[in-house]
Design a protein around this motif. Structure first.
Motif, mmCIF file in Angstrom:
data_model
loop_
_atom_site.group_PDB
_atom_site.id
_atom_site.type_symbol
_atom_site.label_atom_id
_atom_site.label_comp_id
_atom_site.label_asym_id
_atom_site.label_seq_id
_atom_site.Cartn_x
_atom_site.Cartn_y
_atom_site.Cartn_z
ATOM 1 N N ARG A 237 42.250 38.172 45.540
ATOM 2 C CA ARG A 237 43.175 38.035 44.415
ATOM 3 C C ARG A 237 42.521 37.274 43.254
ATOM 4 N NH1 ARG A 237 48.377 35.617 47.341
ATOM 5 N NH2 ARG A 237 46.789 34.190 48.099
ATOM 6 N N ALA A 238 43.153 37.336 42.085
ATOM 7 C CA ALA A 238 42.658 36.573 40.928
ATOM 8 C C ALA A 238 43.360 35.216 40.923
ATOM 9 C CB ALA A 238 42.972 37.334 39.645
ATOM 10 N N HIS A 239 42.590 34.178 40.652
ATOM 11 C CA HIS A 239 43.133 32.810 40.741
ATOM 12 C C HIS A 239 43.078 32.121 39.383
ATOM 13 C CE1 HIS A 239 42.671 33.477 45.055
ATOM 14 N NE2 HIS A 239 41.481 33.949 44.741
ATOM 15 N N ALA A 280 48.012 29.860 40.298
ATOM 16 C CA ALA A 280 48.530 31.213 40.537
ATOM 17 C C ALA A 280 47.490 32.073 41.240
ATOM 18 C CB ALA A 280 48.893 31.853 39.196
ATOM 19 N N HIS A 281 47.904 32.700 42.351
ATOM 20 C CA HIS A 281 47.032 33.631 43.080
ATOM 21 C C HIS A 281 47.660 35.017 42.880
ATOM 22 C CE1 HIS A 281 45.337 30.023 44.966
ATOM 23 N NE2 HIS A 281 46.579 29.652 45.207
ATOM 24 N N LEU A 282 47.034 35.821 42.054
ATOM 25 C CA LEU A 282 47.651 37.085 41.618
ATOM 26 C C LEU A 282 46.948 38.298 42.220
ATOM 27 C CD1 LEU A 282 48.051 36.138 37.842
ATOM 28 C CD2 LEU A 282 49.699 35.826 39.702
ATOM 29 N N MET A 283 47.756 39.281 42.591
ATOM 30 C CA MET A 283 47.214 40.487 43.225
ATOM 31 C C MET A 283 46.231 41.198 42.299
ATOM 32 S SD MET A 283 48.465 40.878 46.208
ATOM 33 C CE MET A 283 48.428 42.595 46.663
ATOM 34 N N HIS A 284 46.568 41.251 41.011
ATOM 35 C CA HIS A 284 45.701 41.944 40.048
ATOM 36 C C HIS A 284 45.457 41.018 38.868
ATOM 37 C CE1 HIS A 284 46.608 45.510 42.342
ATOM 38 N NE2 HIS A 284 47.901 45.227 42.207
ATOM 39 N N GLU A 285 44.249 41.108 38.328
ATOM 40 C CA GLU A 285 43.893 40.258 37.202
ATOM 41 C C GLU A 285 44.879 40.448 36.041
ATOM 42 O OE1 GLU A 285 39.686 40.146 36.960
ATOM 43 O OE2 GLU A 285 39.753 39.180 34.999
ATOM 44 N N SER A 286 45.329 41.712 35.878
ATOM 45 C CA SER A 286 46.222 42.018 34.753
ATOM 46 C C SER A 286 47.609 41.384 34.907
ATOM 47 C CB SER A 286 46.364 43.542 34.605
ATOM 48 O OG SER A 286 46.821 44.071 35.825
ATOM 49 N N ASP A 287 47.938 40.917 36.126
ATOM 50 C CA ASP A 287 49.238 40.270 36.337
ATOM 51 C C ASP A 287 49.378 38.981 35.539
ATOM 52 O OD1 ASP A 287 50.341 42.152 38.053
ATOM 53 O OD2 ASP A 287 49.407 41.249 39.822
ATOM 54 N N ILE A 288 48.258 38.471 35.037
ATOM 55 C CA ILE A 288 48.319 37.225 34.268
ATOM 56 C C ILE A 288 49.170 37.429 33.005
ATOM 57 C CG2 ILE A 288 46.146 37.626 33.008
ATOM 58 C CD1 ILE A 288 47.439 34.231 34.256
ATOM 59 N N LEU A 291 52.714 37.039 33.950
ATOM 60 C CA LEU A 291 53.013 35.636 34.249
ATOM 61 C C LEU A 291 53.213 34.836 32.952
ATOM 62 C CD1 LEU A 291 53.320 33.249 36.186
ATOM 63 C CD2 LEU A 291 50.842 33.046 36.264
ATOM 64 N N ILE A 292 52.360 35.097 31.978
ATOM 65 C CA ILE A 292 52.492 34.367 30.696
ATOM 66 C C ILE A 292 53.821 34.725 30.035
ATOM 67 C CG2 ILE A 292 51.500 34.172 28.359
ATOM 68 C CD1 ILE A 292 48.726 34.445 29.770
ATOM 69 N N THR A 293 54.182 35.997 30.120
ATOM 70 C CA THR A 293 55.468 36.424 29.562
ATOM 71 C C THR A 293 56.623 35.698 30.268
ATOM 72 O OG1 THR A 293 54.503 38.581 29.165
ATOM 73 C CG2 THR A 293 56.903 38.481 29.084
ATOM 74 N N ALA A 294 56.530 35.648 31.622
ATOM 75 C CA ALA A 294 57.597 35.001 32.410
ATOM 76 C C ALA A 294 57.720 33.529 32.053
ATOM 77 C CB ALA A 294 57.298 35.178 33.899
ATOM 78 N N LEU A 295 56.586 32.860 31.869
ATOM 79 C CA LEU A 295 56.610 31.443 31.495
ATOM 80 C C LEU A 295 57.273 31.273 30.126
ATOM 81 C CD1 LEU A 295 53.019 30.439 32.705
ATOM 82 C CD2 LEU A 295 55.150 29.389 33.504
ATOM 83 N N ALA A 296 56.903 32.145 29.193
ATOM 84 C CA ALA A 296 57.460 32.068 27.833
ATOM 85 C C ALA A 296 58.977 32.269 27.876
ATOM 86 C CB ALA A 296 56.794 33.106 26.944
ATOM 87 N N GLU A 297 59.417 33.213 28.733
ATOM 88 C CA GLU A 297 60.860 33.483 28.832
ATOM 89 C C GLU A 297 61.627 32.280 29.381
ATOM 90 O OE1 GLU A 297 61.150 37.117 31.010
ATOM 91 O OE2 GLU A 297 60.707 38.324 29.226
#
Ligand SMILES: Nc1ncnc2c1ncn2[C@@H]1O[C@H](COP(=O)(O)OP(=O)(O)OP(=O)(O)O)[C@@H](O)[C@H]1O
Length: 334
Positions: A237-239, A280-288, A291-297
């Protein structure tokens, strides 16, 4: 033929007086291709030097077989020896009262090199390691780094096919280490029939130089793969580490649900900034991006973010269970 070295089911037992026989190697197998820099990594006492000694005809195996350039190291050692050089980081190198030049000349003659070839190579390699001006210095007056560079030249002057490097940068400063690593890398690339076996305590060195590494512990091979593969096998995963202005448990639950299964978020604190830090341990690098969107929301502001890259040391730690530095710190002082 592509195999420079073949090690098959190698074992070595040492009989120590008053104690049970000690199994230093317990069925070690691997091969090294031409053109390859192959790393042997392991904690103290793992069996690296024993393996190198057998491969370089200095020690007999208890059982198993090693071939170098197709020659059996036990039966055909007279064919193997002219094809190899062994350089050990700890060695005091030959005869201290000789000068650098005399020492290298002496070794060239052990290998029966022609005078003009030996002289030309000694000059060429001493210049490469910036030691030409020190050629008339006595060996026992050299610093560790200088001595290691001369050792390397000694190994290369005889134009071996296989170079065994046992801790070549041990105790050497950063500048000399860089020079040694660059020379080793260039030397292998120069001719396709060359290969290097390297042992090192410096994981970054192995990562930088080796196309493959074998991790050895208690005389057994635990892994044999490219450093990139070993790192990837740790956790594909991407960390990321993300420092934020604020984040509470409820917000984290929302974000975790939004990110979905397979993505793990762990809340801690940034020790320097004293702010909350999300690992954050993410399945795909693009999930970041999600995640940034979710944090902003959630109204969270990002202060700092960095991607964590797994290291060869992490892979080593997972397999062997301790880091080299830990081991050195806890070693009894004799
Ligand atoms: N001649 C010997 N007699 C008895 N035991 C030995 C002998 N040589 C090595 N050993 C033992 O075999 C084991 C492997 O030693 P080896 O030198 O191969 O380890 P290593 O992986 O090179 O370690 P290090 O990183 O400390 O150099 C160690 O436990 C060592 O004490």
């Amino acid at each position: 033929m592509h195999t420079a070295i073949q090690v098959e089911n190698l074992s070595r037992v040492f009989n120590r007086r008053g104690t049970a026989p000690f199994h230093a190697l317990r069925g070690v197998s691997f091969d090294v291709s031409y053109g390859e820099i192959f790393g042997l990594l392991g904690p103290n006492g793992a069996g690296k030097t024993t393996t190198i000694k057998i491969m370089s005809t200095l020690l007999l195996p208890t059982s198993g077989r090693v071939t170098v350039a197709g020659f059996d190291v036990e039966k055909d050692y007279t064919h193997v020896r002219p094809l190899i050089s062994l350089i050990s980081g700890g060695e005091t190198s030959g005869y201290g009262i000789l000068t650098v030049e005399e020492q290298l000349w002496m070794f060239s003659q052990f290998y029966g090199m022609e005078t003009h070839v030996a002289r030309a190579r000694i000059e060429e390699y001493l210049k490469v390691v910036s030691m030409w001006d020190s050629r008339r210095q006595q060996m026992n007056r050299l610093s560790t780094g200088m001595r290691q560079k001369v050792n390397l030249v000694r190994g290369l002057v005889t134009d071996p096919k296989v170079l065994f490097l046992d801790e070549p940068t041990l105790g050497v400063d950063v500048e000399a280490s860089v020079i040694i690593r660059n020379i080793v890398r260039d030397w292998v690339r120069e001719k396709p029939e060359r290969s290097v076996i390297l042992t090192t305590h410096y994981m970054a060195e192995a990562d930088e130089l080796c196309s493959r590494v074998a991790i050895i512990n208690h005389g057994l091979i635990l892994a044999n793969a490219a450093p990139s593969q070993l790192k990837q096998d740790l956790d594909s995963r991407a960390h990321y580490e993300i420092t934020v202005d604020r984040l509470d448990g409820e917000q984290l639950d929302h974000i975790t649900a939004f990110m979905g299964e397979g993505n793990d978020l762990v809340l801690g604190s940034d020790k320097v900034a004293k702010s909350p830090m999300l690992v954050a341990h993410l399945m795909h690098e693009s999930d970041i991006a999600r995640l940034i969107t979710a944090l902003a929301e959630q109204g969270v502001t990002l202060e700092y973010m960095r991607k964590l890259e797994p290291t060869l040391e992490d892979a080593f730690l997972k397999m062997v269970g301790k880091r080299f530095e830990d081991e050195e710190e806890t070693s009894p002082v004799s």
